[in-house]
Motif scaffolding. Structure first.
Motif, PDB file in Angstrom:
ATOM      1  N   TYR A  74       0.874  -1.178   0.000  1.00 61.11           N
ATOM      2  CA  TYR A  74       0.000   0.000   0.000  1.00 61.11           C
ATOM      3  C   TYR A  74       0.902   1.215   0.000  1.00 61.11           C
ATOM      4  N   GLU A  75       0.580   2.182  -0.825  1.00 57.56           N
ATOM      5  CA  GLU A  75       1.452   3.355  -0.974  1.00 57.56           C
ATOM      6  C   GLU A  75       0.628   4.619  -0.824  1.00 57.56           C
ATOM      7  N   GLU A  77       0.754   8.887  -0.752  1.00 58.65           N
ATOM      8  CA  GLU A  77       1.540  10.115  -0.930  1.00 58.65           C
ATOM      9  C   GLU A  77       1.151  11.075   0.184  1.00 58.65           C
ATOM     10  N   ILE A  91      -6.148  -7.309   0.774  1.00 52.60           N
ATOM     11  CA  ILE A  91      -7.049  -6.186   0.536  1.00 52.60           C
ATOM     12  C   ILE A  91      -8.433  -6.697   0.927  1.00 52.60           C
ATOM     13  N   ASP A 108     -14.506   7.038  -1.523  1.00 53.90           N
ATOM     14  CA  ASP A 108     -13.975   5.699  -1.778  1.00 53.90           C
ATOM     15  C   ASP A 108     -13.449   5.126  -0.469  1.00 53.90           C
ATOM     16  N   GLN A 148     -11.456   1.727   1.499  1.00 54.39           N
ATOM     17  CA  GLN A 148     -10.706   0.474   1.416  1.00 54.39           C
ATOM     18  C   GLN A 148     -10.414  -0.003   2.826  1.00 54.39           C
ATOM     19  N   LEU A 155      -7.691  -2.502   4.375  1.00 59.04           N
ATOM     20  CA  LEU A 155      -6.499  -3.259   4.029  1.00 59.04           C
ATOM     21  C   LEU A 155      -5.973  -3.988   5.258  1.00 59.04           C
ATOM     22  N   ASP A 210     -10.701   7.700   0.461  1.00 58.45           N
ATOM     23  CA  ASP A 210     -10.221   8.566  -0.620  1.00 58.45           C
ATOM     24  C   ASP A 210      -8.696   8.567  -0.693  1.00 58.45           C
ATOM     25  N   GLY A 211      -8.124   7.381  -0.560  1.00 60.92           N
ATOM     26  CA  GLY A 211      -6.678   7.238  -0.735  1.00 60.92           C
ATOM     27  C   GLY A 211      -5.838   7.732   0.431  1.00 60.92           C
TER      28      GLY A 211
END
Lengths: 316, 316, 316, 316
Positions: free
Chosen positions: D9-10, D12, D26, D36, D38, D40, D52-53
């Motif tokens: 998982y990356e 920024e 996942i 969004d 997720q 993990l 959202d990332g």
């Protein structure tokens, strides 16, 4: 707007080179007696089977590898009925073989039962093949199995990991093995074909030229060929070998495909094989000058030799 | 023991696919009037020129791209003397052209003076070419330059960025441009050749088939071909076009190479071109069914269409 | 519009955790007799010194580490005149020491001459310190040097790599070393301070608590404290030890800073030290229950123990 | 031997800074009406909720965030019975609140029903809290809900995304909102507390100082504090505000924890809060000089302002 991808599969193709796929999900992670396996759902290449950290096979382009491995040998054979596969646990090689109407029997011999069971369960594209009554699935070391059996075969296929010295499959690429085990088990007119590692402009010197040269010591006719496999980020190579001539025109190949193969190939046809078996200048030159022969006694250990080139880790 | 590499160049080939090279050093980073440029010293591929975040050319394999772009067209021409290059600021295309003994004059027209100057200073392999008196270097828009000049050329070469709609080079791939600008500037027997984007089993539908089809509307003979370029992690495509037949046997090609080209090619010879111009089944099928023609009026904007396929950002 | 960054420095903080900085350039890469060194120009943290693949010090936040290492010990000492630094080749520790008006002499003893020379040349912020006549720079093993010298010091500072068993600095963290080498070289009222590895909510159990507990066996008063260092992606720890009480109010600390230190601290003041030396519940609890003492005889080798925690690789 | 990790998982954290966790799996990927999401399973931090990332909350250290958000306000209140939570859909804030024996009622108001349902199903640690009869779960905009209700609360908690101008929660950080909506809904002696974004040596200027300064315009007593959260790779900040003095000694805090909270805190105790609320010199200095006040009329849009600082994307 398309969001940055946050989950990635990352493979070190070489120590200095990485190839990374965005992930949808990690379908399975586990370890068998012999190797670590992962089934990933990747965005660029669909479902991907990863063994010991190396991509083996990706859903959207495995057809290139498996059509290239299977069909040239079977098509060049006048009437291939019985086939022996060393490795191939994934099932895709069997699937392509069983499309041939001439084929009566496929013996597939893989050492890792768990990988085979895993692929049976997860790889839908091969489930029909796994159920085909013409398929005899054996869990054993391929050499032991081949030596034990009294049968001979029209085609023998090597769908194994690369011949890394010290690696699980090295002995299945030696001159002795080809001479004393493989060749005696080929019927008259029989053809042997093996995957032969990376065959790119630079990467072909890793194992491709040695496999070719080793087979040249044992068989009268040896045909190397290659194809680009997008998910490997490289050209891949195969070598066919026989004591009988292996030559057909593109039209003859196309005709035999029509007559003998159920369904239509997605990658291979006559012209594609002409192109695949016409290697580029640099590769032809290396094949010409290669002198190394894989032998059990004289295994050179080359440091890092095949790092990243372990295509098939099926220990057969 | 070899330590993990800690400095990396990372390229998003597609949104879901990354290609990463370990770095020795970052030789230069800067921005010209038109684009961002970087010169990197990478471990797997040597010095690499990166424009707008996309690898253009890597030291160890640019010869594949440039031999493939230049020699087939010149060799198929009976006596190529004058050449016009659209783009090509890196200098490698000129270098390959100037190896031809028949060539009297190369006009290289690139829009970005700073990139040209940069490559002159940094790319040692091309420094001789930049000094060759047969090279006329023009900084201008390639279309404007071609239209302005009254000269005709034996070979015209497109060494440009891909035809992304909205991109800097789109108009240099349209039917109108080929018909009204390129073709009239070809001498009798003249050949046009252009780089044509990725040509892999999947990626060939991005621009390769459309470039082919557009050229087919304008020229009588059109020959698509392709080659694997390791640093691009893909097969690349080119298309030759002429109103005169383009057919030579491998032996004829080899003979002409011997007669006309100084030094020896590293990648291309007669057989390599046979293989390169014999496309695989999937690609041939797409070329056959492609109907789209690049036109200035009817530019379809395809979202993300060529993402990652911007090969040459030389705005010419 | 801000383009995706393409060149990255990547550090594996732990096997499962990576920390990556966009790069402007790679200023230097090389290897000394003892270690690999890199000087990188990173976008988030400015120039960064990397030794054996581990970030040592980053331009924009090294002041946090070095103010925390140096000033608490010197301020708590009534009149620090002579200082011995084990390691510290980078020069930043000397720089902070030399800001103290009371300091007459700083002996800095680092084993790696090339790193010292490298830092002298490249780290502008420390160039003045390297020229200060009060600095005596010795290239030697810190233990040997300390034992050889007959001088005693007001403050001894450990600016060394973490005590990884088998690592270059382990013996400089043992009870024996503290008892037989360090303590005898402290003047009356003397204070010893050492960097003490990561001190985060989870990471403090790697070495921080053991260093604390080992010092507690040897000294009457032991003060652990910590600070967040952004470029390390973690909290870092230090431990001060003395046979004399170490207690000053924030106001007394602020007053002494004003009186004794040239220029103004960027990170540390009286209140900051109160906060730094008031550890969180989880860390205090671990310090209370730690029983392990670093000894030469009983070095436990803990697999992967300090992976990623090698702060200072200066072999002193 | 421990194999290189291949699935990552990356994130920024900033444009130039990445933080990467090796992945086990996942667990879920999906999109609600608002965002969004997720879930993990990461190797270094356990199960991680990503919205959202951006990492919202990681299993192994979310206790630091949630204990810090909840307990200081409730402990400083003489007898907190009714609580209103803006956002908090994850359930962890409710979980910590419900540990307080004094608490009769928790109203948790989150805008995204799907996230709440998702967390109910997946986050086992909070399932008891979601079933607690004292919890009233409302799906609505927090401002609308707070204005609509006639009740007042002992403590109001802001567990929202950062005040990015243009972001979903900006208006819930403005002076007007605090003055006209929050303050009137606090009972006598009531305390408001909000998460306040990154509070590191450099990152505290993003939103932390402005939130502090805005609350200072509205409330008589304002207490900023912070803690390091390993999975965020940064220090995080919170601000408490009230018109009644907020001061307790560490011993008083410890006593109240003992009396009022079921179970034991893992992170927070009296001394930890002293340390957390004693900010470092650089941060205190910025708080002192901050003049910006968040207002609906005068929203400054700062480009990329809070990139990477969106802690809580619960649109409340």
């Amino acid at each position: 707007y398309s969001q940055r991808k946050s989950c990635w599969y990352e493979e070190e193709i070489e120590e200095n080179l990485r190839w990374c796929f965005a992930l949808n999900s990690i379908l399975h992670t586990g370890a068998t007696q012999f190797q670590d396996i992962q089934l990933l759902d990747t965005k660029p290449f669909g479902k991907a089977l990863v063994i010991d950290g190396k991509l083996q096979s990706a859903e959207i382009d495995e057809f290139i590898y498996h059509e290239s491995l299977v069909h040239p040998a079977l098509l060049h054979h006048p009437n291939p009925k019985t086939i022996f596969v060393m490795g191939g646990g994934e099932g895709s090689t069997a699937r392509e073989l069983l499309r041939h109407k001439t084929v009566d029997k496929v013996v597939m011999c893989d050492i890792d039962e768990e990988v085979v069971e895993f692929c049976k369960s997860y790889l839908a594209a091969n489930s029909e093949a796994f159920c085909d009554p013409r398929l005899e699935l054996i869990i054993n070391d391929a050499r032991a199995e081949l030596e034990k059996r009294e049968d001979k075969y029209d085609v023998i296929i090597g769908d194994l990991a690369d011949p890394l010295e010290g690696g699980p499959c090295y002995q299945l690429y030696t001159k002795t093995f080809y001479e004393l085990t493989v060749k005696p088990k080929l019927m008259q007119g029989g053809i042997f074909v093996t995957q032969a590692g990376p065959a790119g402009v630079f990467s072909h010197t890793e194992v491709f030229t040695c496999i070719f040269n080793t087979l040249k010591q044992v068989f009268k006719y040896v045909v190397p060929y290659s194809a680009h496999i997008p998910s490997y980020a490289d050209i891949w190579g195969w070598v066919m070998a026989s004591d009988y001539p292996i030559t057909l025109s593109p039209d003859e190949l196309d005709l035999r495909m029509k007559q003998r193969i159920n369904g239509e190939n997605r990658y291979l046809d006559g012209k594609t094989f002409v192109s695949a078996s016409t290697l580029s200048k640099a590769v032809r030159k290396s094949l010409d000058v290669e002198t190394h022969v894989y032998t059990e006694g004289a295994a050179r250990f080359i440091y890092g030799h095949g790092h990243g080139s372990t295509h098939k880790n099926d220990h057969a």
